[in-house]
Design an enzyme around this catalytic site. Sequence first.
Site, mmCIF file in Angstrom:
data_model
loop_
_atom_site.group_PDB
_atom_site.id
_atom_site.type_symbol
_atom_site.label_atom_id
_atom_site.label_comp_id
_atom_site.label_asym_id
_atom_site.label_seq_id
_atom_site.Cartn_x
_atom_site.Cartn_y
_atom_site.Cartn_z
ATOM 1 C CE LYS A 131 -20.917 6.758 -37.006
ATOM 2 N NZ LYS A 131 -20.208 6.419 -35.927
ATOM 3 C CG ASP A 176 -22.113 11.339 -36.158
ATOM 4 O OD1 ASP A 176 -23.165 12.004 -36.039
ATOM 5 O OD2 ASP A 176 -21.920 10.254 -35.580
HETATM 6 O O1 C5P Z 1 -22.435 15.264 -31.109
HETATM 7 P P1 C5P Z 1 -23.474 14.267 -30.727
HETATM 8 O O2 C5P Z 1 -24.763 14.932 -30.298
HETATM 9 O O3 C5P Z 1 -23.706 13.207 -31.737
HETATM 10 O O4 C5P Z 1 -22.918 13.530 -29.447
HETATM 11 C C1 C5P Z 1 -23.723 12.713 -28.631
HETATM 12 C C2 C5P Z 1 -23.004 12.488 -27.317
HETATM 13 O O5 C5P Z 1 -21.846 11.675 -27.528
HETATM 14 C C3 C5P Z 1 -22.478 13.737 -26.660
HETATM 15 O O6 C5P Z 1 -23.467 14.330 -25.839
HETATM 16 C C4 C5P Z 1 -21.303 13.224 -25.836
HETATM 17 O O7 C5P Z 1 -21.767 12.619 -24.663
HETATM 18 C C5 C5P Z 1 -20.757 12.121 -26.719
HETATM 19 N N1 C5P Z 1 -19.655 12.577 -27.595
HETATM 20 C C6 C5P Z 1 -18.432 12.885 -27.035
HETATM 21 N N2 C5P Z 1 -17.405 13.312 -27.829
HETATM 22 C C7 C5P Z 1 -17.566 13.414 -29.165
HETATM 23 C C8 C5P Z 1 -18.798 13.092 -29.768
HETATM 24 C C9 C5P Z 1 -19.834 12.669 -28.940
HETATM 25 O O8 C5P Z 1 -18.244 12.798 -25.810
HETATM 26 N N3 C5P Z 1 -16.550 13.813 -29.907
#
Ligand code: C5P
Length: 300
Positions: free
Chosen positions: A10, A140
């Site tokens: 993506k 995502d």
């Molecule tokens: O959701 P995901 O595990 O992919 O997110 C990885 C990290 O990216 C989270 O632990 C956070 O630190 C950051 N993040 C965030 N806000 C989001 C998506 C991700 O702060 N909307």
Amino acid sequence: MTLTVRAAAKVNLALGVGGPRPDGFHDLDTVYQAIGLYDDVTVADAAAWGVEVRPVGEVDCSGVPLDDDNLAVRAGRLLAEHHGVRRAAHLVVDKGIPVAGGLAGGSADAAAALVALDRLWELHTTDEDLLALAARLGSDVPFALLGGTVRGTGRGEVVEVLPATASCWWVVVPSGEGLSTPAVYRELDRLRPDAGPPAPPTALVAALAAGDVTRVGELLANDLQPAALSLRPELAAEADRLRDVHAGPVLLSGSGPTLLAYAASHADATATRLGLAEAGVSALVAPGPVAGVHVVEPVR
Ligand code: C5P
């Protein structure tokens, strides 16, 4: 019996980021697009969970966890738990998506594993449940299931398919060592302590719907870019080098450090890739948008 499912990388055409929320995430208003770089996940029944990762082309897989931290394994375990089935699988990931580059390769693997094991085990998970399980795995992952061009809100997991008609080409320039996504968000909070809500990508959504490829290029934006540049100052020179060979828009992919050049045609994208190659920089060319998770090799 094995089954192979494919999921795409993506990019974010727009990535609006709000201030930090009480749960540590950030509110997003983003437009995701699936592009033609793929991971294939092949699943087979096994006595215990396991995962193997094989590079496709020049992808460096050394950073991918091979234990229970692997997001595809976590996806498989979550699906089994959701259905109360006591089964395990061996997963083989053929990785064509550069690792830790802001291209959501781990999320693609998780989405592919969910769909592959759902089919292999004939679990008939509803789309609604698949999206909910995906959201638990990562912000995502729901998008990775859908592919195409999608608006993401909430922390990115609330997805709305856009009737996009504009298609384009991307030059994808992987950039050295990966960047930690949490570190990039933390740096953004440091640089921008009083952030309001994320800006809605209204003009971009309209340009996509109108199929106006040039206008889409003018509206590409990524709030994480200053934070990634602050953590990795040499990215500015890499972006300048890309601009030297590419007349169109250049931006950071997600939390980086992959850089993207946006092109209206395959010929333009290829010219940029060749220009980079002359400077000793390797890059990939991919169309967008492409489909989300799909079976490429049925059960055999
Ligand atoms: O959701 P995901 O595990 O992919 O997110 C990885 C990290 O990216 C989270 O632990 C956070 O630190 C950051 N993040 C965030 N806000 C989001 C998506 C991700 O702060 N909307």
